[in-house]
Scaffold this active site. Structure first.
Site, PDB file in Angstrom:
ATOM      1  N   LYS A   1      22.460  30.754  20.514  1.00  0.00           N
ATOM      2  CA  LYS A   1      22.897  30.086  21.749  1.00  0.00           C
ATOM      3  C   LYS A   1      23.391  31.128  22.755  1.00  0.00           C
ATOM      4  CE  LYS A   1      23.911  25.833  19.320  1.00  0.00           C
ATOM      5  NZ  LYS A   1      24.875  24.885  18.740  1.00  0.00           N
TER       6      LYS A   1
ATOM      7  N   GLN B   1      31.068  24.486  17.328  1.00  0.00           N
ATOM      8  CA  GLN B   1      29.978  24.375  16.366  1.00  0.00           C
ATOM      9  C   GLN B   1      30.417  23.550  15.156  1.00  0.00           C
ATOM     10  OE1 GLN B   1      26.975  25.476  17.089  1.00  0.00           O
ATOM     11  NE2 GLN B   1      25.999  25.063  15.117  1.00  0.00           N
TER      12      GLN B   1
ATOM     13  N   ASP C   1      27.196  19.650  24.461  1.00  0.00           N
ATOM     14  CA  ASP C   1      26.508  19.013  23.324  1.00  0.00           C
ATOM     15  C   ASP C   1      26.216  17.535  23.601  1.00  0.00           C
ATOM     16  OD1 ASP C   1      25.979  20.726  21.176  1.00  0.00           O
ATOM     17  OD2 ASP C   1      28.066  20.714  20.507  1.00  0.00           O
TER      18      ASP C   1
END
Ligand code: GUN
Length: 284
Positions: free
Chosen positions: A53, A97, A120
């Site tokens: 990422k 995460q 997200d």
């Protein structure tokens, strides 16, 4: 014989487009989006995702920071980090995460992320937006699936879509986005008695169940579109839910695993980071 939807190529195109927009913004406003990824503990798969990422956001010209904390930190310490990043005007996209260590409540952590920075799309208000059709941040995998379908020369209106799997981050929102596109959506889950009668008359099948060989050629109709969201490991090899070799003989379009939906997820994350930045900075 199906045309293979090349997620790698499509994701490259999206990342390139994001990069161009970031360069334009930098030129006009002297600022770039900043993505912060928080990781707790040393799960090797998570560490590898997080590095990817950072790498991809930097390649698109963004700023990216990884905050890596030990698994022993308390939930309150993590929440405090999130609250500080929420308030930091130099941070535009923020994700924690998953999975988190077992002494932490992931829902509580996700709810603490400011919804305008939730790249997200996991915050309850962003999830609600998918279900109401309101403006919000779309979760990355469903957004990637939709980008793939919209990239085809196919009118989605009125299509029979069959979604296998009802997770909150894949199956459920994918079905809702297809509903928004005016597909007729049917969901299957672990208690569905028989997939075949549903699959056989579907124009679009999206499998997000995580079960190897779940969708086979005998189940699908000639010309259907098959999107494989499954990520399964068999003898160290990555495979999806779909019997690719068999199904590709009947489908009109099909995604491979790897190289299908997977690469689209990070591309969508970068799009989300750019959208959050534009929204927070008031840039149209
Ligand atoms: N773990 C596996 N996939 C994801 C994802 O898309 N976002 C976050 N935050 N954690 C993950």
């Amino acid at each position: 014989m199906a045309e293979i939807i090349d997620g790698k190529q499509l994701s490259k195109q999206i990342r390139h487009n994001v990069g161009e927009r970031v360069a334009e913004i930098k030129e006009s406003y002297g600022k770039v989006p900043h993505l912060v990824v928080v990781i707790v503990g040393d799960n090797p798969a998570s560490l590898s995702y997080v590095k990817r990422k950072k790498r991809d956001s930097e390649r698109a010209g963004m700023k990216s920071t990884i905050i890596h904390k030990e698994a022993s930190i308390s939930e309150e310490e993590l929440l405090e980090i999130v609250r500080e990043l929420n308030e930091d005007p130099d941070v535009h996209g923020l994700l924690v995460q998953l999975p988190l260590p077992s002494h932490m409540d992931s829902d509580k952590v996700i709810e603490t992320i400011r919804k305008e920075k939730d790249v997200d799309g996991f915050h309850p208000l962003n999830i609600a937006a998918v279900h109401t059709g309101a403006k919000g941040i779309l979760p990355a995998t469903p957004k990637g699936v939709l980008s793939m379908l919209k990239g085809l020369d196919v009118d989605l209106v009125g299509k029979e879509a069959f979604v296998i799997g009802t997770s909150n981050i894949a199956g459920k929102p994918i079905g809702m986005l297809l509903l928004e596109e005016k597909c007729t959506v049917t969901y299957a889950h672990s208690k569905t008695r028989d997939l075949k009668p549903h699959a056989r008359h579907a124009d679009i099948i999206v499998s997000a169940a995580g079960v190897v060989n779940l969708v086979t050629a005998d189940m699908v109709k000639e010309g259907c579109i098959v999107i494989d969201v499954g990520i399964n490991r068999v003898e160290g090899k990555l495979v999806g839910d779909v019997d690719f070799e068999g199904v590709k003989e009947k489908a009109s379009y099909i995604t491979p695993v790897p190289g299908g939906v997977g690469p689209m997820t990070i591309a969508s994350l970068l799009e989300n980071t750019l959208e959050c930045f534009e929204h927070l900075e008031g840039i149209e």
